[in-house]
Motif scaffolding. Sequence first.
Motif, PDB file in Angstrom:
ATOM      1  N   MET A 147      24.421  51.355  -0.305  1.00  0.00           N
ATOM      2  CA  MET A 147      24.489  51.209  -1.765  1.00  0.00           C
ATOM      3  C   MET A 147      24.165  49.780  -2.191  1.00  0.00           C
ATOM      4  SD  MET A 147      24.998  54.188  -2.930  1.00  0.00           S
ATOM      5  CE  MET A 147      25.435  53.900  -4.631  1.00  0.00           C
ATOM      6  N   ALA A 148      24.665  48.809  -1.449  1.00  0.00           N
ATOM      7  CA  ALA A 148      24.373  47.400  -1.764  1.00  0.00           C
ATOM      8  C   ALA A 148      22.887  47.109  -1.612  1.00  0.00           C
ATOM      9  CB  ALA A 148      25.195  46.486  -0.853  1.00  0.00           C
ATOM     10  N   LYS A 149      22.271  47.625  -0.564  1.00  0.00           N
ATOM     11  CA  LYS A 149      20.834  47.402  -0.355  1.00  0.00           C
ATOM     12  C   LYS A 149      20.011  48.091  -1.439  1.00  0.00           C
ATOM     13  CE  LYS A 149      21.172  44.947   3.355  1.00  0.00           C
ATOM     14  NZ  LYS A 149      20.829  43.537   3.384  1.00  0.00           N
ATOM     15  N   MET A 150      20.478  49.263  -1.883  1.00  0.00           N
ATOM     16  CA  MET A 150      19.773  49.957  -2.955  1.00  0.00           C
ATOM     17  C   MET A 150      19.849  49.146  -4.246  1.00  0.00           C
ATOM     18  SD  MET A 150      20.285  53.804  -4.485  1.00  0.00           S
ATOM     19  CE  MET A 150      21.818  53.448  -5.309  1.00  0.00           C
ATOM     20  N   GLU A 151      21.030  48.626  -4.565  1.00  0.00           N
ATOM     21  CA  GLU A 151      21.184  47.824  -5.778  1.00  0.00           C
ATOM     22  C   GLU A 151      20.329  46.566  -5.742  1.00  0.00           C
ATOM     23  OE1 GLU A 151      25.359  47.104  -6.432  1.00  0.00           O
ATOM     24  OE2 GLU A 151      25.787  49.253  -6.532  1.00  0.00           O
ATOM     25  N   LEU A 152      20.195  45.982  -4.549  1.00  0.00           N
ATOM     26  CA  LEU A 152      19.356  44.796  -4.396  1.00  0.00           C
ATOM     27  C   LEU A 152      17.871  45.127  -4.401  1.00  0.00           C
ATOM     28  CD1 LEU A 152      21.153  42.808  -1.538  1.00  0.00           C
ATOM     29  CD2 LEU A 152      20.863  42.086  -3.906  1.00  0.00           C
ATOM     30  N   GLY A 153      17.539  46.377  -4.086  1.00  0.00           N
ATOM     31  CA  GLY A 153      16.139  46.758  -3.933  1.00  0.00           C
ATOM     32  C   GLY A 153      15.555  46.109  -2.689  1.00  0.00           C
ATOM     33  N   ALA A 154      16.325  46.125  -1.586  1.00  0.00           N
ATOM     34  CA  ALA A 154      15.938  45.444  -0.350  1.00  0.00           C
ATOM     35  C   ALA A 154      14.538  45.852   0.087  1.00  0.00           C
ATOM     36  CB  ALA A 154      16.939  45.747   0.756  1.00  0.00           C
ATOM     37  N   ALA A 155      13.750  44.837   0.420  1.00  0.00           N
ATOM     38  CA  ALA A 155      12.375  45.050   0.855  1.00  0.00           C
ATOM     39  C   ALA A 155      12.032  44.004   1.907  1.00  0.00           C
ATOM     40  CB  ALA A 155      11.420  44.948  -0.321  1.00  0.00           C
TER      41      ALA A 155
END
Length: 182
Positions: free
Chosen positions: A115-123
């Motif tokens: 969820m944290a990576k999704m909120e950050l838009g990790a790329a």
Amino acid sequence: MRFFQRLLEPLISAMGLVGLICVTLMMLHVTTDVLLRFVFNLPIGGTITIVSNYYMVILGFGSLAVAESRGAHVSVEVLTELMPRNVQTGLASMAALLGAVVFGFLTVRTWIEAMAKMELGAAMQQGTMTIPVWPSYFALPLGCGLMVLTSLWRAGALATGAPSTFGPDMSDLENYGDPKDE
């Protein structure tokens, strides 16, 4: 137990199919990249990122429950094989319950991270490409969650004396394909 197995079996089969698809796509992707890179000097952008952050993650965590459902995880039975059968079964059931607890914690923690990576838009940046990797983080709680369910089912099956594997039983590989069996 039978009802729980009927619910679980299609999920595990689907994960096995997803794993098969990932292996096939990974093989085709890498082979095509190598051919294009060395024959035409046209590599496929993002191959390393896609292989390591999608195919391998999905394959690794998706296959946990598949292996558990078939009794195919590695086990060392140095002392337990000397114990009575009912003690062995009890220990295996307790190990499955402990596995469910551990994977339960992993499921929660990896869900929070996904969820944290999704909120950050990790790329990830590879060359001139930016490849989103946040969706691959959801493979971890999905695989771990299915492992929890499979471990609980296995613990219950062992405790009640029901068959504790479905699909091919891989727990006795030393005799698998033995010529004297034919």
